[in-house]
Write a protein that holds these residues in place. Structure first.
Motif, PDB file in Angstrom:
ATOM      1  N   THR A 233     -79.974  44.110 -42.288  1.00  0.00           N
ATOM      2  CA  THR A 233     -80.500  42.664 -42.480  1.00  0.00           C
ATOM      3  C   THR A 233     -81.711  42.207 -43.303  1.00  0.00           C
ATOM      4  O   THR A 233     -82.079  41.228 -43.849  1.00  0.00           O
ATOM      5  CB  THR A 233     -81.310  42.477 -40.997  1.00  0.00           C
ATOM      6  OG1 THR A 233     -82.102  43.538 -40.770  1.00  0.00           O
ATOM      7  CG2 THR A 233     -80.050  42.332 -39.872  1.00  0.00           C
ATOM      8  N   LYS A 250     -87.653  51.267 -49.062  1.00  0.00           N
ATOM      9  CA  LYS A 250     -88.035  49.862 -48.500  1.00  0.00           C
ATOM     10  C   LYS A 250     -89.416  49.410 -48.880  1.00  0.00           C
ATOM     11  O   LYS A 250     -90.496  50.092 -48.921  1.00  0.00           O
ATOM     12  CB  LYS A 250     -87.918  50.070 -46.922  1.00  0.00           C
ATOM     13  CG  LYS A 250     -86.516  50.503 -46.404  1.00  0.00           C
ATOM     14  CD  LYS A 250     -86.456  50.419 -44.812  1.00  0.00           C
ATOM     15  CE  LYS A 250     -85.033  50.508 -44.428  1.00  0.00           C
ATOM     16  NZ  LYS A 250     -85.133  50.601 -43.125  1.00  0.00           N
ATOM     17  N   GLU A 271     -89.765  44.968 -41.049  1.00  0.00           N
ATOM     18  CA  GLU A 271     -89.928  46.316 -41.232  1.00  0.00           C
ATOM     19  C   GLU A 271     -91.041  46.712 -41.921  1.00  0.00           C
ATOM     20  O   GLU A 271     -91.589  45.908 -42.742  1.00  0.00           O
ATOM     21  CB  GLU A 271     -88.528  46.823 -41.743  1.00  0.00           C
ATOM     22  CG  GLU A 271     -87.216  46.395 -40.881  1.00  0.00           C
ATOM     23  CD  GLU A 271     -86.129  47.289 -41.347  1.00  0.00           C
ATOM     24  OE1 GLU A 271     -86.275  47.695 -42.389  1.00  0.00           O
ATOM     25  OE2 GLU A 271     -85.448  47.389 -40.397  1.00  0.00           O
TER      26      GLU A 271
END
Ligand code: ATP
Ligand code: MN
Length: 545
Positions: A233, A250, A271
């Motif tokens: 996502t 990330k 996140e």
């Protein structure tokens, strides 16, 4: 002239990125395809020269056939009838000095800027080193039988660009420094050693210099190519390193000092890059070793993403913000828009670099829905939330009716509770090991969001099943002692990361508090159901370590 130069540079990067991908792929081919010859094999090795292992198409089929051929290891009997295993566990209990343990549950860059606020820790020596020397952390894994390794390796083949049989690699090779050494193994790059070390019981071994080296390379090796990772996502990038290793990057989306607002649903929170890093350390400290190594890294968004990406769509999302910072947002199903852009300072951004697992064409993974997954809906409840007898059903359902799978899942819920991760909808395993293997704990970015609240529902598997691996319980008890206090060990372990401090102090304090809650629940179970039922007999094997 300038335009031609641009085309030239662009082409060169494309070749480089392609070469890097091909090299990674070919190395795995090479390792996976050599007829099953173990490192200890003798001179009768019938290994074909590497050049014969190509072309890829043919080998791909051979690889799949070989994987199919791998015979499933007969389930070891780790039940209570295994006298020696039982004895080990009993003596382990004595190792833990319970006098030190408190059982009372109480009333129930960015990094650089905050370094000064780190809590002063008044202990001398390394608690982490002491922990890893503790007998509970020295229990060996079972000897590896046929089919227990993810890859079989040709013990004679040295790793060279030439031996890869790839022209592109050989050409690109001038720019890369490959490891040298006396033994064949010495010639493998670190990421490759990591891949070939994966076995049925563990993602990596305990007392090994490999992981510190891998972590170092993740944050220092030159990044030669960057592309977006499709799926999922939120935006994440695959970065190829100078030694052909790869990392899942990330980026930092929110400050590690910003607590997730109480009104946020777990599925709408961003996140956290630091959660990925902290989760790796926590998993290792619990001795699970089921999370790929993750290191923090400060990335130059211009030089290490925009300038080297072959992904035109990604490059197009770069812009300069009104504050003169470099920003980009990429392409993904959520949060990939100007409103959710990632901006550097002016072009530096923190992120997590997770060591890549072997390509799925070489080591297929199976994805499993967690029986305790949430509904991912604002008002719907999952069955486990409404039925307190839910575990009775799970226990009867394969693969939870057999082996250590349920206990492994309970381990995972303990890890998730400690870090406050509500987002564990799936987990993965390596397909070749079928049902008797460890669970991969990937995707930990939604951990460490809230420190002021303990989300007890994450512990539903433990609470509802009242079972835990004996060794997990013993280690948790150890980590609740002053000598090996979890928060101290975590702080020390993460201090080595370039982005330290990784966790704000309140998150570390929450770890100790949550640990006491877990121990309290186990004790309640022990009191109600007795040792035999709670500390299940199937966990007396070393897989449970
Ligand atoms: N270290 C790794 N090496 C290789 N593949 C990985 C690694 N970590 C994760 N993956 C794969 O990438 C996929 C996406 O990763 P991840 O779940 O972390 O991203 P995500 O955006 O949070 O996804 P989702 O939104 O579905 O939760 C995972 O399902 C997993 O199969
Ligand atoms: Mn996710």
């Amino acid at each position: 002239m300038f335009h031609r130069l641009q085309i030239l540079v662009h082409r060169k990067f494309r070749i480089l990125a392609f070469a890097s991908f091909l090299l990674t792929f070919l190395i795995h081919m090479l390792l996976g395809l050599v007829p099953t010859v173990h490192r200890t094999s003798d001179d009768s090795c019938p290994c074909p020269p590497m050049a014969e292992l190509f072309p890829l198409g043919k080998n791909h089929h051979r690889l799949q056939a070989q994987h199919r051929k791998q015979t499933l290891r007969v389930l070891q009997d780790f039940s209570g009838s295994n006298g020696s295993a039982q004895k080990t566990s009993q003596s382990l209990e004595q190792i833990v000095d319970t006098r030190e343990t408190s059982w009372q549950v109480p009333g129930n860059s960015e990094a650089g800027r905050e370094r000064g606020t780190l809590k002063t820790v008044n202990y001398t020596g390394s608690k982490l080193t002491a922990l890893f020397k503790h007998p509970l952390y020295l229990i060996p894994t079972p000897p590896l039988a046929d089919g227990d390794r993810l890859f079989t390796v040709n013990s004679k083949e040295r790793f060279t660009l030439k031996s890869s049989g790839s022209e592109e690699w050989v050409q690109a090779g001038e720019k890369f420094i490959l490891p040298t050494g006396d033994t064949t193994y010495d010639t493998y790059p670190t990421w490759l050693k990591f891949h070939i070390g994966i076995n049925r019981y563990e993602l990596y071994s305990r007392q090994d210099s490999l992981i510190p080296q891998l972590l170092k390379e993740l944050c220092t090796q030159k990044i030669i190519a960057t592309v977006q990772k499709p799926g999922g996502t939120q935006l994440k990038l695959v970065m190829s390193l100078q030694n052909f290793g790869q990392a899942l990057f990330k980026p930092m989306k929110q400050s590690r000092y910003e607590e997730t607002p109480a009104d946020f649903f777990y599925f709408s929170d961003f996140e956290r890059h630091n959660a990925e890093i902290a989760a790796f350390h926590l998993d290792r400290i619990l001795d699970f070793r089921r999370i790929p190594p993750v290191a923090g890294r400060l990335i130059n968004m211009t030089k290490e993403i925009r300038d080297i990406t072959t992904d035109k769509k990604l490059a197009k999302t770069f812009y300069i913000s009104p504050a003169n910072n470099v920003c980009f947002y990429g392409e993904c199903s959520y949060y990939c828009s100007t409103e959710h852009a990632l901006c550097g300072q002016p072009d530096q951004i923190e992120g997590s670099m997770a060591a890549f697992l072997p390509d799925t064409t070489l080591a297929k993974r199976q994805s499993w829905r967690s029986p305790w997954r949430r509904s991912y809906h604002k008002s719907k409840k999952a069955e486990w939330e409404m039925n307190s007898d839910y575990c009775v059903h799970v226990k009867k359902t394969p693969p939870y009716d057999h082996g250590t799978r349920l206990l492994d899942l309970i381990d995972m819920s303990i890890l998730d509770f400690l870090m406050g991760n509500l987002d564990r909808h799936h987990y993965e395993t390596f397909e070749t090991f079928q049902n008797d293997t460890f669970l991969l704990h990937l995707d930990n970015g939604r951990g460490f969001g809230r420190h002021s609240q303990d989300e007890l529902s994450i512990l539903a598997p433990l609470h509802q099943c009242c079972r835990i691996k004996k060794l997990t319980y013993l280690r948790l008890q150890l980590l609740a002692t002053e000598t090996y206090r979890l928060s101290d060990i975590m702080r020390e372990s993460m201090a080595k990361d370039v982005l330290a401090p990784i966790l704000a102090e309140p998150h570390l304090a929450a770890l100790d508090r949550r640990l006491r809650i877990i121990l309290h629940i186990v004790q309640e179970c022990l009191r109600k159901e007795g040792d035999k039922n709670v500390l299940g007999s199937t966990d007396t094997n070393s897989q449970g370590t």
